[in-house]
Write an enzyme that holds these catalytic residues in place. Structure first.
Site: not given
Ligand code: FAS
Ligand code: PHB
Length: 389
Positions: A72, A200, A292, A296, A383
């Protein structure tokens, strides 16, 4: 069991770190509390910075992303019923890649399985020990039987609710947090995106975001109250509210359909400092959370992992400097992304206590932003992602 690096968590952070360490010949074992299907079932991020694309290529898992991902060159800001394009590529020479976190995770999992690298799923009661001394080790139960993994180092890639940060003595860690008075209601559907780039929206009814996963799969978000429950939101109610927040001409082009997934995520800014405790290193959501809005979260997780991979590689090649500098180097980039995510969230969302003055300040800043090359360049370079240095 013994390894060089024990990785806690098989989300993007843990899987990417495991892949990069394996490429560098550094033995590692991943211990994950959930099943692979559960990890893959979490619908999260969608936008990758070039630095993340480069790290996935370095890990040898970029081929499907380059085939199926969508580069993009711009994003749109919509306010006052008008859409304004920010020319990311024209302003910075860089672009972003739209490729869902689920697919990134799937590619990393498949590569790990193909390489026959060790990963433990459904580990119960995972605990980390001895990281403040010279005998770091991990214990867990599998099928009721206690397991132990000794390692040189432990990487805490276990997310915001994980065990690693929680195992650090409170006096050794400083937490910084801001919780936002609203959440994001997200919906995934197999319908073509309303526009080929992300939109956005700042609207008096609340923020909205039009995103996508492919030319046939769309991801939409609505700012919602923290009191909302996802069960309260039927698909029809979601689509009707999204149409209210879109300009009429855009709403008329919206293709609706049954949701594949619907969820509400709370928004917070959070940083834990430092990110190293003896032989324990935190990376990704275990160390920080961003709202989000700035896309980032996943990208910061990737850059943490890039710094940690380089530091561990330097260590095993005989130089300790990298490990000593990991936390400061990662935090330098983290705080800049925290600022950008907080700023864009503050600019695009309706705050319950914002009042008419707050709305006027947002309107003035948005009108200035889209009229100033300098202001658009500032947004664009944040961004697409600041350099990893
Ligand atoms: P994660 O949380 O993805 O992974 C951690 C892993 O550790 C999980 O699989 C968990 O099961 C495991 N774990 C936890 N406790 C443990 C334990 N005690 N023992 C063993 N394993 C354990 N980011 C964006 O950029 N855009 C978005 O739109 C966006 N939407 C999101 C929506 C939600 C609901 C959440 C929670 C996050 C969102 N994020 C978004 C952020 C997300 O993408 C995170 O930045 C990304 O998952 C980070 O990855 P990890 O650091 O691997 O953490
Ligand atoms: C998404 O596609 O999930 C998304 C994209 C941009 C954002 C947040 C979430 O800033």
């Amino acid at each position: 069991m013994r390894t060089q690096v024990a990785i806690i968590g098989a989300g993007p952070s843990g899987l990417l770190l495991g892949a990069l360490l394996a490429k560098a010949g550094i033995a590692n074992v991943i211990v994950e509390q959930r099943s692979a299907d559960y990890v893959l079932g979490r619908i999260r991020a969608g936008v990758l910075e070039q630095t993340t694309v480069d790290l996935l290529d370095a890990a040898g898992v970029g081929s499907r992303m380059h085939r199926e991902g969508l580069p993009h060159d711009g994003v749109e800001l919509c306010f006052g019923g008008e859409r304004h394009r920010i020319d990311l590529h024209g302003l910075t020479g860089k672009r972003v890649m739209v490729y869902g976190q689920t697919e990134v995770t799937r590619d990393l999992m498949d590569a790990r399985t193909a390489a026959g690298l060790p990963i433990v799923y459904e580990a119960d009661d995972v605990r980390v020990h001895g990281f403040d001394g010279s005998t770091p080790h991990v214990t867990w139960r599998a099928g009721g039987v206690e397991q132990r993994l000794d390692a040189d180092f432990i990487a805490g890639c276990d997310g915001f609710h994980g065990v690693c940060r929680a195992s650090v003595p409170t006096e050794a860690i400083q937490l910084h947090e801001r919780v936002y008075p609203f959440g994001w209601l997200g919906l995934l559907a197999d319908v073509p995106p309303v526009h080929h780039e992300l939109i956005y929206l700042n609207h008096e009814r609340g923020f909205a975001l039009c995103s996508q996963r492919s030319h046939t799969r769309s991801r939409y978000y609505l700012q919602c109250s923290l009191d909302d429950k996802v069960e309260q939101w039927s698909d029809d109610a979601f689509w009707a509210e999204l149409k209210r927040r879109l300009p009429p001409a855009t709403a008329a082009e919206l293709t609706t359909g049954p949701s594949l997934e619907k969820s509400i995520a709370p928004l917070r800014s959070f940083v834990a400092e430092p990110m190293r405790f003896g032989r324990l290193f935190l990376a990704g959501d275990a160390a920080h959370i961003v709202p989000p809005t700035g896309a980032k979260g996943l990208n910061l997780a990737a850059s943490d992992v890039g710094f940690l991979w380089q530091a561990l590689d330097e260590h095993y090649r005989g130089s300790a400097g990298g490990l000593d500098g990991y936390s400061e180097r990662a935090l330098h980039r983290i705080w800049k992304a925290e600022r950008f995510s907080w700023w864009l969230t503050s600019l695009m969302h309706r705050f319950p206590d914002g009042g008419s003055f707050g709305a006027k300040m947002q309107q003035a800043e948005l009108e200035y932003l889209v009229s100033s090359q300098a202001a658009m360049t500032t947004l664009a370079e944040n961004y697409v992602g600041l350099p990893m240095k």
